[in-house]
Enzyme design. Structure first.
Site, PDB file in Angstrom:
ATOM      1  N   ASP A 247      -4.647 -70.819  41.700  1.00  0.00           N
ATOM      2  CA  ASP A 247      -4.109 -70.797  42.623  1.00  0.00           C
ATOM      3  C   ASP A 247      -3.582 -71.891  43.653  1.00  0.00           C
ATOM      4  OD1 ASP A 247      -3.276 -67.545  42.596  1.00  0.00           O
ATOM      5  OD2 ASP A 247      -4.921 -66.894  43.483  1.00  0.00           O
ATOM      6  N   ASP A 271      -2.455 -72.004  48.729  1.00  0.00           N
ATOM      7  CA  ASP A 271      -2.860 -70.720  48.937  1.00  0.00           C
ATOM      8  C   ASP A 271      -3.839 -70.701  49.762  1.00  0.00           C
ATOM      9  OD1 ASP A 271      -2.375 -67.673  48.573  1.00  0.00           O
ATOM     10  OD2 ASP A 271      -3.859 -67.676  47.017  1.00  0.00           O
ATOM     11  N   ARG A 327      -4.831 -64.198  58.787  1.00  0.00           N
ATOM     12  CA  ARG A 327      -6.029 -64.102  58.044  1.00  0.00           C
ATOM     13  C   ARG A 327      -7.158 -64.751  58.337  1.00  0.00           C
ATOM     14  NH1 ARG A 327      -3.808 -63.435  52.192  1.00  0.00           N
ATOM     15  NH2 ARG A 327      -3.081 -61.282  51.760  1.00  0.00           N
TER      16      ARG A 327
END
Length: 449
Positions: A247, A271, A327
């Site tokens: 990723d 990512d 996040r």
């Protein structure tokens, strides 16, 4: 010849002179609580590039302790202590010792840290505190910044070091930028220690910790990681295999345990900056400086992946800085201790989750963005309130600034957070000093960090 009257005055004059000099010296003895307050103000007003020593110089004289002390013996003790503390702090760098950050206070006060590097392995905290990395192995010095052949790595390169079967404490001969052709697939019982030099892993593949244990990643700049794969990559001296597309995470932790990610500067990857998934556990992410990224930390693979119920991760003493969106972390299923971090930037939210994680937020400083619609620290992702209201999410001793607010849920009983408690939280008033050295330290050989 002195008269009897002048002889009587001489001891008194000497005493007054002593008290005057001692009183002047005592002005260097700072009141610690007031200093923390002053440094916090300076932290919010200054740029990331300001050094802690410079911030100390900017503290106004009004913060100097001017309380007089009548007992001469107590004055002498104070002067001795203040002089000793001032001298030590000049030698070590202000706040390099006694910051309240137990990791840094464990090793940074050692003037010979570069000769005692493996002491770091005994300084861990949180759920990843037992990660010993390469403590029990020899040193391996990376001398070559190249990554010529991911299947047959050249001795002296970082890739050759991390795939070995034996424990290794990996250090670097000089400053270098390492651009990896494919994922750096690590083997167990490894420490990558970037102290003493500036090491960048950038502009290519980055670090993969997969199905292994006992890894320490310390003191690296990791940025601009890109997706790579569909290639053969070696993971040990005896094995290489086909890797599908990765990723582009800075650090990917996959099915691994006892991992400690400390004092790294991470930014701008394809990512995530740190992802821990697929049953990983016993993880500490500490003292890192995160900037310029969207999805910062992911803890948990998917809502349907039940093995992540065992996950325990500590997020401590990090600075979540400019250019971040969301996040910090985003959690699933497991138990997460978010403690004494400094959140100065987010655009959507700071802490999010789904699939009933337990989140224990303690002693953090949350500075909300200007956007009136982004003041909430928390976000329950794609979940109705009648489901998430039973999740155990709590805020305890957090400092909320600029309208920030944390939406708690669950019963709130202390027992429900036993598996999400990994260390004692310090007061949120200490966050500025605790996180003042977050990120890669840039320590130079022969100097203090």
């Amino acid at each position: 010849m002195a008269t009897p009257t002048s002889k009587n005055w001489l001891p008194l004059f000497s005493l007054l002179l002593f008290v005057f000099v001692v009183g002047a010296l005592c002005r260097i003895h700072k009141d610690e609580t007031t200093i923390f307050s002053a440094v916090e103000k300076a932290e919010l007003q200054s740029s990331r590039n300001s050094t802690t020593a410079e911030k100390f110089e900017e503290i106004d004289e009004e913060f100097v302790n001017e309380h007089a002390v009548d007992d001469p013996e107590e004055v002498a003790r104070m002067v001795e202590m203040a002089t000793r503390n001032s001298t030590e702090r000049r030698k070590l760098g202000f706040f390099s010792c006694g910051t309240g950050n137990p990791i840094d206070d464990c090793w940074r006060c050692d003037a010979n840290w570069q000769k005692n590097r493996k002491r770091l392995a005994d300084c861990g905290i949180g759920f990843g505190r037992n990660a010993i990395g390469g403590r029990d192995g020899r040193y391996y010095v990376v001398t070559d910044s190249g990554d010529y052949d991911p299947v047959n790595p050249r001795p002296g390169t970082l890739r050759h070091a991390v795939i070995q079967d034996e424990p290794l404490w990996i250090i670097f001969q000089r400053d270098m930028v390492i651009t990896l052709k494919q994922e750096l697939i690590m083997n167990s019982f490894k420490t990558i220690d970037g102290r003493g030099v500036n090491v960048h892993i950038a502009n290519g593949a980055c670090i993969t910790i997969q199905f292994i244990t006992n890894v320490i990643i310390h003191g690296l700049h990791i940025h601009d990681c890109k997706p790579t794969g569909n290639a053969m990559v070696r993971s040990s001296p005896a094995h290489y295999g086909w890797r599908t597309m990765a990723d582009g995470d800075a650090i990917s932790i996959f099915g691994s345990s006892h991992v400690w990610v400390d004092h790294n500067s991470l930014s701008n990857c394809a990512d995530g900056l740190v992802d821990a998934v697929m049953g990983s556990t016993a993880i500490t992410i500490s003292n890192n400086y995160f900037t310029h990224h969207n999805e910062v930390i992911l803890l948990g693979h998917s809502d349907s992946y039940m093995r992540d119920k065992q996950m325990q991760a500590t997020i401590a003493y990090n600075h979540f800085g400019e250019g971040l969106i969301q996040r910090m972390p985003r959690c699933r299923h497991g138990y997460f201790h978010v403690v004494n971090n400094d959140y100065t930037h987010w655009e959507m939210y700071a802490i999010g989750g789904s699939a009933e994680p337990t989140i224990n937020s303690q002693g953090n400083r949350y500075l909300a963005p200007v956007n009136p619609f982004a003041k909430e620290v928390t976000k329950r992702v794609d979940t109705a309130e009648n489901r998430w209201k039973g999740w155990n999410w709590r805020s305890e001793g957090d400092l909320m600034l600029n309208g920030a607010y944390f939406t708690p849920s669950g019963a709130g009983a202390s027992a429900s957070y036993a598996r999400a408690s990994s260390l004692g939280a310090k007061s949120s008033s200490m966050v500025a000093s605790i996180t003042s050295g977050a990120g890669a330290l840039g320590c130079r050989r022969g100097r203090q960090c």
